[in-house]
Design an enzyme around this catalytic site. Structure first.
Site, PDB file in Angstrom:
ATOM      1  CB  SER A 156      -0.898   0.001   1.238  1.00 55.82           C
ATOM      2  OG  SER A 156      -1.511   1.253   1.418  1.00 55.82           O
ATOM      3  CE  LYS A 209      -4.715  -2.426   2.475  1.00 53.27           C
ATOM      4  NZ  LYS A 209      -5.718  -1.711   1.644  1.00 53.27           N
ATOM      5  CG  ASN A 227      -3.488  -3.672  -1.157  1.00 52.65           C
ATOM      6  OD1 ASN A 227      -4.279  -3.693  -0.223  1.00 52.65           O
ATOM      7  ND2 ASN A 227      -2.731  -2.624  -1.424  1.00 52.65           N
ATOM      8  NE  ARG A 239     -21.906  -6.689 -46.527  1.00 52.54           N
ATOM      9  CZ  ARG A 239     -20.856  -7.408 -46.841  1.00 52.54           C
ATOM     10  NH1 ARG A 239     -20.979  -8.718 -47.020  1.00 52.54           N
ATOM     11  NH2 ARG A 239     -19.661  -6.850 -46.993  1.00 52.54           N
TER      12      ARG A 239
END
Length: 265
Positions: free
Chosen positions: A89, A95, A97, A128
């Protein structure tokens, strides 16, 4: 890969009676399969490709969602593989993640709407398209790229997955044994019937919560339980290893199904 040779409107009228032979020869030279009819406005192949990739990314998203939830601080049972500079982080040094899962989930949130565009594009006018065919071009390319990125990230995440078995065992025991109530009830049901066994375990569970004790302690003291279940039986129903059922057989079934599909393809 299939040949597309149909002329302006899919009839090969410019080649007269030689059209089919030209198409067949061309498919052989290019080593492409010969479709039943030209597919100017029959978009099944593209729609099937898009929906198949959509299902694939959805399955990868399911894996990523579960792993990201299992990485939460309160759970902390499973973690993505770590590497220097990966998953940290910018604000909180501690942290970790789930960056791979985040990438997968970002992709899987986009793909369903792109698949919907491909399905909507199937409703083309006459021989078409006016806009529908053109809407497929970037859409299908995006689906392919997002799916490729999803599979790439999923391989990295799953091949290096870190599992904390001790934390898993700890989390299982958070209920003080209540998680095993069904096991006890099913074992007793063979002797006293399902309804009576269920009512007895409901009562024991309430007592365990009120007294803040492990359910097994009350089960071992209950005369009805001990009349029919031996100490070994009670140990078995409170063993987490006996709660996985036939998971391993299901895994084998999936592997066999995948191997069969790969051999057929």
């Amino acid at each position: 890969f299939a040949l597309q040779l149909g002329g302006a409107v899919g009839t090969l009228s410019g080649m007269q009676d030689k059209g089919l032979k030209v198409a067949e020869t061309m498919s052989e030279l290019l080593q492409l399969s010969m479709p039943v009819i030209p597919w100017h406005t029959q978009r099944d192949r593209f729609a099937e490709t898009a929906t198949t990739l959509g299902i694939l990314t959805g399955n990868m998203g399911k894996i990523a969602k579960d792993i990201s939830l299992l990485m939460q601080t309160e759970i902390a049972e499973v973690f993505e593989p770590s590497a220097p500079g990966k998953g940290g982080s910018s604000a909180m040094p501690h942290k970790r993640n789930p960056v791979g899962c985040i990438a997968i989930l970002a992709n899987t949130s986009r793909v369903p709407n792109l698949v919907a565009t491909m399905l909507a594009s199937m409703v083309q006018d006459h021989e078409r398209a006016t806009g529908n065919w053109h809407a497929e071009w970037e859409t299908l390319a995006d689906i392919v790229q997002l799916t490729a990125g999803t599979v790439y990230q999923a391989c990295i995440v799953t091949n290096g997955l870190e599992v904390d078995a001790a934390k898993m065992r700890s989390n299982i025991e958070l209920t003080n044994g209540l998680i095993y109530a069904e096991n006890v009830s099913l074992a007793l049901a063979k002797h006293i019937g399902k309804s009576d066994a269920h009512r007895l375990l409901e009562t024991l569970c309430k007592e365990a919560v009120q007294q803040k004790v492990y359910l097994k302690a009350l089960v071992e003291k209950n005369e009805t339980v001990t009349k029919y279940l031996s100490p070994g039986d009670i140990d078995a129903v409170f063993d987490a290893r006996h709660s996985t059922g036939i998971c391993n057989q299901f895994i084998d079934h999936v592997l066999q199904a995948v191997q069969i599909k790969l051999s057929l393809s």
